[in-house]
Write an enzyme that holds these catalytic residues in place. Sequence first.
Site, PDB file in Angstrom:
ATOM      1  N   VAL A 179      39.596 -81.276  10.573  1.00 48.54           N
ATOM      2  CA  VAL A 179      39.339 -82.566   9.928  1.00 48.54           C
ATOM      3  C   VAL A 179      39.632 -83.718  10.887  1.00 48.54           C
ATOM      4  O   VAL A 179      38.873 -84.699  10.949  1.00 48.54           O
ATOM      5  CB  VAL A 179      40.177 -82.695   8.643  1.00 48.54           C
ATOM      6  CG1 VAL A 179      40.041 -84.091   8.050  1.00 48.54           C
ATOM      7  CG2 VAL A 179      39.754 -81.650   7.620  1.00 48.54           C
ATOM      8  N   HIS A 180      40.707 -83.614  11.655  1.00 49.49           N
ATOM      9  CA  HIS A 180      41.016 -84.666  12.628  1.00 49.49           C
ATOM     10  C   HIS A 180      39.929 -84.758  13.701  1.00 49.49           C
ATOM     11  O   HIS A 180      39.575 -85.860  14.142  1.00 49.49           O
ATOM     12  CB  HIS A 180      42.373 -84.396  13.280  1.00 49.49           C
ATOM     13  CG  HIS A 180      43.540 -84.827  12.450  1.00 49.49           C
ATOM     14  ND1 HIS A 180      44.021 -84.080  11.408  1.00 49.49           N
ATOM     15  CD2 HIS A 180      44.329 -85.941  12.506  1.00 49.49           C
ATOM     16  CE1 HIS A 180      45.055 -84.700  10.858  1.00 49.49           C
ATOM     17  NE2 HIS A 180      45.261 -85.828  11.499  1.00 49.49           N
ATOM     18  N   GLU A 181      39.407 -83.622  14.126  1.00 53.94           N
ATOM     19  CA  GLU A 181      38.337 -83.635  15.122  1.00 53.94           C
ATOM     20  C   GLU A 181      37.069 -84.261  14.549  1.00 53.94           C
ATOM     21  O   GLU A 181      36.338 -84.964  15.259  1.00 53.94           O
ATOM     22  CB  GLU A 181      38.060 -82.216  15.612  1.00 53.94           C
ATOM     23  CG  GLU A 181      37.042 -82.133  16.738  1.00 53.94           C
ATOM     24  CD  GLU A 181      37.491 -82.862  17.998  1.00 53.94           C
ATOM     25  OE1 GLU A 181      36.621 -83.422  18.695  1.00 53.94           O
ATOM     26  OE2 GLU A 181      38.714 -82.877  18.276  1.00 53.94           O
TER      27      GLU A 181
END
Length: 650
Positions: free
Chosen positions: A586-588
């Site tokens: 999700v952060h990527e």
Amino acid sequence: MDKNKDLLENEQFLRIQKLNASDAGKRQSILVDNEDELYGLTSSNNSCASEHEGEGEGEDERPATTSSAPTQNHSAGDVAFIPGKTAEEDTETVTKVVESDDQVFRTHVQTLSSKGKSRYRKGSSNFISFFDDMAFENRPSILDGSVNDPFKTKFVGPTLEKEIRKREKELMAMRKNLHHGKPAPDADAADAPALTTTTTTTTSATSPETVVTIETTILSSNFSGLYVAFWMAIAFGAVKALIDYYYQHNGSFKDSEILKFMTTNLSTVALIDLIMYLSTFFVVGIQYLCKWGVLNWSSTGWAFTSIYELLFVGFYMYLTENILKLHWLSKIFLFLHSLVLLMKMHSFAFYNGYLWGIKQELQFSKSALAKYKDSVNDPDVVDALEKSCEFCSFELNSQSLNDQTQKFPNNINVSNFFMFTMFPTLIYQIEYPRTKEIRWVYVLEKICAIFGTIFLMMIDAQILMHPVAMRALDVRNSEWTGILDRLLKWAGLLVDIVPGFIVMYILDFYLIWDAILNCVAELTRFGDRYFYGDWWNCVSWADFSRIWNIPVHKFLLRHVYHSSMSSFKLNKSQATLMTFFLSSVVHELAMYVIFKRLRFYLFFFQMLQVPLVALTNTKYMKDRTVIGNVIFWLGICMGPSVMCTLYLTF
């Protein structure tokens, strides 16, 4: 006797008996999609199962799961066998169906039989709710409870000098008495709240046999004045930077790139955000269909919800990037808000989905107990049904203690979901702790903090970060002269952007987790303000991942960590890795939304926390907390800057 045989050979009862066996210790849950065909039973039209939730919720570390016993009847929850057949014929039919579908049954058993949850605490008869993994209570945020409120209510100016003089007089009197061989007067430590004392022993000069206790004073003070000075320095620094920028750009702010970013497409962003919010009510519609008996949660409801959740995020990512072509700041705002709404939808849907299963099992157990209690001779049979009724009743009733009008499934309504979406939490439950009234002065303080912090962030971004970012883009677009030359240029950019990123990181944290969330909590009278822990004192990344963002941590704990243990049969270490992996993905995605480049730098740094956690748990590092905190802050100061410059430069 025939009734005994009917019940003892009924597959549904055997499942409940196994779930509630006192010696088993675990509550197993097995789901087969075509249970009606396997068991030769029909399902009630007014019930939905909840086997796919599988969320662990309890202080126990064992994997959690949902479990349900489908109501097998046409009316009133009574057990119904195939019409026109005797009990013996019905049992034979069930056996044949199970044998014919043996492969299907085994597949489902292998997939879902590991889903279990202890219903009782070890060594006691106390129930463990599936929602015991967390609790909400009335409490302030850390900054309010430790800094703001004491400063406003208890600050009286300097007090240390007064206490020191008082202690000096007591010490001189004590020494005078010792010199004359008199006993020392008792010093009242309660009279010196600003001082801490340590105790030592000595002997009287005139009487060596006499042991005298002397207290050594350690100074401690209140630093509230420095808190005021800190914000004063920030304010004057911001004003100076603003004035300098104004005169350097011919008396105008219209050239500010950050201001343009903040004010472009505001109406479009607001409209898309509203549509995105309204589309979350789809999950309420699914629950209504389950409530009306149109959908069955275990077979179709959970599937529709899961597919919609994936489409929800994907659609709005595509819309903002490829159709509306919004600026990166607008895109990342909408993306992050879509994740918040996604987590709220998921928690609401699967919370109620689990309770559908509990309600169904209660219906089956009650009807079976009423029908067979007086005719069954085996006490274990009755005990299993009674335990099932007790646990399911406890689980349903414990969800709504103060407002019986919202008792499940009455909580499935638009107004209930609307209030949940307004609360600053990602975990759904029927009731939350609430404050008695809204403190409008407090709301005004937080609104001022919100706009003041945004103002500071804009100045920081415009002066300290944006010029470096533009230089980084120039480096990326320049002619390739070798990896060493590019790395040297990248290192120079990194050094330049670190100070600005440190300031931005702190301001961003304060803006979201303190100012905004506390303001929303006050407006909705949401009592639990524990949105973050004292992450600045962390000595390991494991601590940081738990307490820097409490709302998301709670969601991951219930809906990812425990759920993965139940659904995929993972142990604690594997579930932790799974949680880190999903978070890293999700952060990527967030980095892709900002930079439109898939480089996996942030994914790598996120996953790097796993071995770093193992390193901090080693014998060498465990007792070296100061070193651990220094390493932690080095990562906080350098990490965001490293990632930003990597995405911009390479």
